[in-house]
Write a protein that holds these residues in place. Structure first.
Motif, PDB file in Angstrom:
ATOM      1  N   SER A 178       0.857  -1.193   0.000  1.00 29.99           N
ATOM      2  CA  SER A 178       0.000   0.000   0.000  1.00 29.99           C
ATOM      3  C   SER A 178       0.888   1.236   0.000  1.00 29.99           C
ATOM      4  N   GLY A 179       0.432   2.267  -0.680  1.00 30.53           N
ATOM      5  CA  GLY A 179       1.184   3.522  -0.712  1.00 30.53           C
ATOM      6  C   GLY A 179       2.575   3.393  -1.283  1.00 30.53           C
ATOM      7  N   VAL A 180       2.722   2.649  -2.366  1.00 30.09           N
ATOM      8  CA  VAL A 180       4.037   2.410  -2.947  1.00 30.09           C
ATOM      9  C   VAL A 180       4.665   3.738  -3.387  1.00 30.09           C
ATOM     10  N   GLN A 181       5.840   4.022  -2.858  1.00 29.13           N
ATOM     11  CA  GLN A 181       6.570   5.253  -3.161  1.00 29.13           C
ATOM     12  C   GLN A 181       7.319   5.112  -4.479  1.00 29.13           C
ATOM     13  N   THR A 182       7.181   6.120  -5.336  1.00 26.19           N
ATOM     14  CA  THR A 182       7.908   6.137  -6.601  1.00 26.19           C
ATOM     15  C   THR A 182       8.490   7.515  -6.837  1.00 26.19           C
ATOM     16  N   LEU A 183       9.605   7.559  -7.529  1.00 23.91           N
ATOM     17  CA  LEU A 183      10.252   8.823  -7.876  1.00 23.91           C
ATOM     18  C   LEU A 183      10.580   8.793  -9.358  1.00 23.91           C
ATOM     19  N   ASP A 184      10.104   9.797 -10.085  1.00 21.66           N
ATOM     20  CA  ASP A 184      10.410   9.917 -11.504  1.00 21.66           C
ATOM     21  C   ASP A 184      11.423  11.038 -11.689  1.00 21.66           C
ATOM     22  N   LEU A 185      12.584  10.667 -12.210  1.00 21.99           N
ATOM     23  CA  LEU A 185      13.672  11.612 -12.420  1.00 21.99           C
ATOM     24  C   LEU A 185      13.517  12.281 -13.775  1.00 21.99           C
ATOM     25  N   GLY A 186      13.629  13.586 -13.810  1.00 23.16           N
ATOM     26  CA  GLY A 186      13.421  14.304 -15.060  1.00 23.16           C
ATOM     27  C   GLY A 186      12.002  14.110 -15.556  1.00 23.16           C
ATOM     28  N   CYS A 187      11.047  14.366 -14.683  1.00 26.61           N
ATOM     29  CA  CYS A 187       9.642  14.014 -14.936  1.00 26.61           C
ATOM     30  C   CYS A 187       8.994  14.774 -16.075  1.00 26.61           C
ATOM     31  N   GLY A 188       9.612  15.858 -16.532  1.00 31.48           N
ATOM     32  CA  GLY A 188       9.073  16.586 -17.678  1.00 31.48           C
ATOM     33  C   GLY A 188       7.651  17.055 -17.458  1.00 31.48           C
ATOM     34  N   ARG A 189       6.793  16.843 -18.464  1.00 27.37           N
ATOM     35  CA  ARG A 189       5.405  17.305 -18.410  1.00 27.37           C
ATOM     36  C   ARG A 189       4.530  16.441 -17.516  1.00 27.37           C
ATOM     37  N   GLY A 190       5.066  15.311 -17.034  1.00 30.69           N
ATOM     38  CA  GLY A 190       4.352  14.515 -16.047  1.00 30.69           C
ATOM     39  C   GLY A 190       3.470  13.396 -16.565  1.00 30.69           C
ATOM     40  N   GLU A 191       3.633  12.992 -17.826  1.00 32.33           N
ATOM     41  CA  GLU A 191       2.785  11.919 -18.345  1.00 32.33           C
ATOM     42  C   GLU A 191       2.923  10.637 -17.527  1.00 32.33           C
ATOM     43  N   GLY A 200       9.303  25.258 -16.506  1.00 36.79           N
ATOM     44  CA  GLY A 200       8.172  25.183 -17.432  1.00 36.79           C
ATOM     45  C   GLY A 200       7.523  23.811 -17.420  1.00 36.79           C
ATOM     46  N   MET A 201       8.342  22.782 -17.375  1.00 39.85           N
ATOM     47  CA  MET A 201       7.821  21.413 -17.297  1.00 39.85           C
ATOM     48  C   MET A 201       7.096  21.198 -15.968  1.00 39.85           C
ATOM     49  N   LEU A 202       7.702  21.657 -14.901  1.00 36.01           N
ATOM     50  CA  LEU A 202       7.098  21.475 -13.584  1.00 36.01           C
ATOM     51  C   LEU A 202       5.791  22.241 -13.455  1.00 36.01           C
ATOM     52  N   ALA A 203       5.694  23.386 -14.102  1.00 35.84           N
ATOM     53  CA  ALA A 203       4.446  24.149 -14.083  1.00 35.84           C
ATOM     54  C   ALA A 203       3.316  23.327 -14.695  1.00 35.84           C
ATOM     55  N   GLU A 204       3.616  22.626 -15.777  1.00 36.91           N
ATOM     56  CA  GLU A 204       2.617  21.747 -16.408  1.00 36.91           C
ATOM     57  C   GLU A 204       2.174  20.655 -15.430  1.00 36.91           C
ATOM     58  N   CYS A 205       3.115  20.064 -14.722  1.00 36.02           N
ATOM     59  CA  CYS A 205       2.782  19.034 -13.731  1.00 36.02           C
ATOM     60  C   CYS A 205       1.890  19.594 -12.631  1.00 36.02           C
ATOM     61  N   ARG A 206       2.239  20.764 -12.164  1.00 36.46           N
ATOM     62  CA  ARG A 206       1.479  21.361 -11.058  1.00 36.46           C
ATOM     63  C   ARG A 206       0.049  21.685 -11.462  1.00 36.46           C
ATOM     64  N   THR A 207      -0.168  22.078 -12.724  1.00 37.73           N
ATOM     65  CA  THR A 207      -1.537  22.357 -13.162  1.00 37.73           C
ATOM     66  C   THR A 207      -2.381  21.086 -13.147  1.00 37.73           C
TER      67      THR A 207
END
Length: 125
Positions: free
Chosen positions: A39-52, A72-79
């Motif tokens: 449960s609650g498996v932790q994951t980390l995406d390096l260089g996550c870009g637009r977040g797909e 700019g990429m992180l802004a897309e993720c945050r939206t």
């Protein structure tokens, strides 16, 4: 590069968010068992870009977060309500407790860093 250049470049030449997300969906069968076991498996995406990929991870039930250096990429993720922060991959990995992540991913990431840094990232992961 000017602010937003790489984001605009990727939007035009890499493919739409939808097409990238559909391509990355092929990896879900390999990782879904982790979400079923833990449960609650932790994951980390390096260089996550637009977040797909982050978005797919969250939809599959993972506790996913991403790091990138491009605001700019992180802004897309945050939206999209994704958990991201401005941080380089190696620093992000070193800040985590040992054995805390079930998945460490990095799509379109390795080619952007020097080989010595990539070696350190792999060792830390």
């Amino acid at each position: 590069m000017t602010d937003g250049f790489y984001r605009a470049f990727e939007d035009k030449h890499r493919g739409s968010r939808h097409s990238i997300k559909e391509r990355q969906r092929a990896y879900l069968p390999f990782i879904r068992p982790l979400a079923e076991i833990y449960s609650g498996v932790q994951t980390l995406d390096l260089g996550c870009g637009r977040g797909e990929w982050l978005e797919l991870l969250v939809e599959a039930g993972f506790d996913a977060r991403g790091v990138d250096l491009d605001d700019g990429m992180l802004a897309e993720c945050r939206t999209r309500g994704l958990t991201v922060q401005t941080q380089d991959a190696l620093t992000a990995l070193k800040s985590l407790p040992d054995a805390s992540q079930a998945i460490v991913s990095g799509f379109q990431f390795a080619e952007h860093i020097p080989f010595e840094v990539l070696q350190a990232v792999v060792q830390e992961a």
